[in-house]
Design an enzyme around this catalytic site. Structure first.
Site, PDB file in Angstrom:
ATOM      1  CE1 TYR A  62      -5.325  23.426  -0.015  1.00 11.70           C
ATOM      2  CE2 TYR A  62      -7.244  22.454   1.029  1.00 11.70           C
ATOM      3  CZ  TYR A  62      -6.285  22.438   0.040  1.00 11.70           C
ATOM      4  OH  TYR A  62      -6.307  21.422  -0.891  1.00 11.70           O
ATOM      5  CE  LYS A  87      -5.301  17.745   0.659  1.00 12.53           C
ATOM      6  NZ  LYS A  87      -6.159  18.932   0.882  1.00 12.53           N
ATOM      7  CG  HIS A 120      -0.702  19.683  -0.171  1.00 10.86           C
ATOM      8  ND1 HIS A 120      -1.298  20.695   0.523  1.00 10.86           N
ATOM      9  CD2 HIS A 120      -1.393  19.589  -1.329  1.00 10.86           C
ATOM     10  CE1 HIS A 120      -2.308  21.194  -0.185  1.00 10.86           C
ATOM     11  NE2 HIS A 120      -2.378  20.529  -1.316  1.00 10.86           N
TER      12      HIS A 120
HETATM   13  P1  NAD Z   1     -13.838  22.002  -7.622  1.00 16.32           P
HETATM   14  O1  NAD Z   1     -13.601  21.168  -8.812  1.00 16.32           O
HETATM   15  O2  NAD Z   1     -14.508  21.423  -6.428  1.00 16.32           O
HETATM   16  O3  NAD Z   1     -14.610  23.285  -8.134  1.00 16.32           O
HETATM   17  C1  NAD Z   1     -14.928  24.333  -7.270  1.00 16.32           C
HETATM   18  C2  NAD Z   1     -15.643  25.444  -8.026  1.00 16.32           C
HETATM   19  O4  NAD Z   1     -16.750  24.905  -8.732  1.00 16.32           O
HETATM   20  C3  NAD Z   1     -16.174  26.419  -7.007  1.00 16.32           C
HETATM   21  O5  NAD Z   1     -15.390  27.576  -7.047  1.00 16.32           O
HETATM   22  C4  NAD Z   1     -17.584  26.690  -7.425  1.00 16.32           C
HETATM   23  O6  NAD Z   1     -17.627  27.969  -8.021  1.00 16.32           O
HETATM   24  C5  NAD Z   1     -17.905  25.684  -8.490  1.00 16.32           C
HETATM   25  N1  NAD Z   1     -19.002  24.799  -8.073  1.00 16.32           N
HETATM   26  C6  NAD Z   1     -19.014  23.892  -7.061  1.00 16.32           C
HETATM   27  N2  NAD Z   1     -20.198  23.238  -7.033  1.00 16.32           N
HETATM   28  C7  NAD Z   1     -20.946  23.747  -8.038  1.00 16.32           C
HETATM   29  C8  NAD Z   1     -22.244  23.489  -8.498  1.00 16.32           C
HETATM   30  N3  NAD Z   1     -23.030  22.547  -7.944  1.00 16.32           N
HETATM   31  N4  NAD Z   1     -22.718  24.202  -9.570  1.00 16.32           N
HETATM   32  C9  NAD Z   1     -21.939  25.137 -10.158  1.00 16.32           C
HETATM   33  N5  NAD Z   1     -20.686  25.422  -9.774  1.00 16.32           N
HETATM   34  C10 NAD Z   1     -20.189  24.743  -8.711  1.00 16.32           C
HETATM   35  O7  NAD Z   1     -12.423  22.673  -7.227  1.00 16.32           O
HETATM   36  P2  NAD Z   1     -11.461  22.707  -5.988  1.00 16.32           P
HETATM   37  O8  NAD Z   1     -12.002  23.480  -4.864  1.00 16.32           O
HETATM   38  O9  NAD Z   1     -10.145  23.106  -6.558  1.00 16.32           O
HETATM   39  O10 NAD Z   1     -11.309  21.168  -5.559  1.00 16.32           O
HETATM   40  C11 NAD Z   1     -12.062  20.573  -4.526  1.00 16.32           C
HETATM   41  C12 NAD Z   1     -11.182  20.286  -3.319  1.00 16.32           C
HETATM   42  O11 NAD Z   1     -10.066  19.461  -3.678  1.00 16.32           O
HETATM   43  C13 NAD Z   1     -10.509  21.530  -2.729  1.00 16.32           C
HETATM   44  O12 NAD Z   1     -11.416  22.343  -2.038  1.00 16.32           O
HETATM   45  C14 NAD Z   1      -9.448  20.891  -1.890  1.00 16.32           C
HETATM   46  O13 NAD Z   1     -10.007  20.385  -0.697  1.00 16.32           O
HETATM   47  C15 NAD Z   1      -8.981  19.746  -2.816  1.00 16.32           C
HETATM   48  N6  NAD Z   1      -7.798  20.108  -3.632  1.00 16.32           N
HETATM   49  C16 NAD Z   1      -6.624  19.471  -3.384  1.00 16.32           C
HETATM   50  C17 NAD Z   1      -5.492  19.754  -4.127  1.00 16.32           C
HETATM   51  C18 NAD Z   1      -4.212  19.027  -3.840  1.00 16.32           C
HETATM   52  O14 NAD Z   1      -3.155  19.431  -4.342  1.00 16.32           O
HETATM   53  N7  NAD Z   1      -4.245  17.980  -3.076  1.00 16.32           N
HETATM   54  C19 NAD Z   1      -5.526  20.743  -5.133  1.00 16.32           C
HETATM   55  C20 NAD Z   1      -6.747  21.388  -5.379  1.00 16.32           C
HETATM   56  C21 NAD Z   1      -7.876  21.046  -4.636  1.00 16.32           C
END
Ligand code: NAD
Length: 303
Positions: A62, A87, A120
């Protein structure tokens, strides 16, 4: 909202983790580790901690570990109240690189210890398919007292079986894509069968499932937002989640999911929105092979 009301899940090594945390993918949107981005990350993580989040999810890839560390340091919250995950980057899978990469993470986060470190991605098509040696090297990190738990991310049922059979060491969590558009049943079931807790990444489907009519209908009936309905669905399934937002109101709203319940019928209705493989918002772990520029996946150990 107080931190007391966020339930904790006990992992298979006895360590407990707050069921809701704060995700930092794309905080800020551009991953370049510049001074501006580090300052912005520190600000956003500081806000999350001020609002009551006590669990932060970051990753080497990240590009924001330094900012996460600065946000944590500035909060002055006692270290033992926090749960911090990072990760291993996709370019660091060789066993000899794992410790060096972990040391770098610790130096950037500026912490004495890390709560959880994950592989990861399994990268089964790179490094000669040898994610078992990577896993062994990750679990060796537990010996020196700076890491409390090790786990994996994006591991499919076959990947889990192989690392457990070949090393005898079971991850504490498997962090996988799960949301109402993609239930990821097989990976969830395999994790549960080994006693591995499920962390649901992109719990809101990166915002894509928020407009679903069924979810907004339940939200209207319960006077909640669609995001709260989806997060509550995760909580009732026992998933650990860390939604990401950079807006105060949404960050607050995403924590505020403990004063209502979904009925078993509502949970089943949301379960039924699953679109299978076509519902994924991220890559398929069986084929994902992205590497940071400069990384060379030539295997040093044959599978
Ligand atoms: P998420 O499902 O948390 O969605 C994020 C999006 O949803 C944001 O851009 C925002 O615009 C919107 N949002 C958030 N809260 C909201 C609300 N209350 N109302 C309206 N819209 C809202 O997506 P993400 O960030 O991809 O996933 C969360 C976390 O998971 C990441 O930040 C990361 O830490 C982790 N992650 C890990 C992997 C992996 O491969 N291990 C991959 C992707 C994400």
């Amino acid at each position: 909202m107080t931190t007391q009301t966020i339930p904790r899940i006990t992992l298979n090594n006895g360590v407990t983790i707050p069921q809701i945390g704060f995700g930092t993918l794309s905080v800020p949107p551009d991953r370049t580790p510049s001074v501006e981005n580090t300052t912005k990350t520190a600000e956003v993580v500081g806000l999350a901690l001020e609002l009551g989040y006590r669990h932060i999810d970051t990753a080497q890839m990240y590009g924001n570990e330094r900012g996460v560390g600065q946000g944590i340091a500035a909060s002055r919250i006692p270290r033992e109240e926090l749960f911090v995950t990072s990760k291993l980057g996709n370019g660091n899978h060789r066993p000899d690189d794992v410790r060096r990469a972990f040391d770098e993470t610790m130096q950037k986060l500026d912490l004495d210890y890390l709560d959880l470190f994950l592989v990861h991605w399994p990268l089964p098509t790179l490094y000669g398919g040898d994610y078992v040696s990577t896993w062994k090297a990750m679990s060796d990190l537990l010996a020196d007292g700076r890491l409390r738990s090790v786990g994996v991310s994006n591991f499919q049922p076959t990947h889990l079986k192989r690392i457990i059979n070949e090393t005898g060491i079971t991850p504490v969590v498997n962090q996988i894509e799960v949301h109402p558009g993609f239930n990821n049943d097989a990976a969830r079931a395999a994790s549960a069968s080994h006693g591995i807790a499920v962390e649901a990444w992109s719990p809101l489907g990166q915002g894509k499932v928020l407009k679903d009519e069924v979810i907004s209908g339940i939200a209207r009936e319960k006077d909640k937002t669609s995001a709260q309905i989806i997060l509550r669905w995760h909580i009732q399934h026992g998933h650990i989640v860390f939604p990401k937002s950079m807006h105060r109101e949404r960050m607050q709203e995403n924590l505020d999911v403990f004063d209502f319940d979904l009925s078993p019928t509502e949970v089943a209705t949301i379960d039924a929105l699953d679109k299978g493989e076509t519902g994924r918002v991220g890559p398929n772990p069986d084929t994902f092979d992205w590497l940071p520029s400069g990384a060379n996946p030539t295997p040093t150990v044959k599978p």
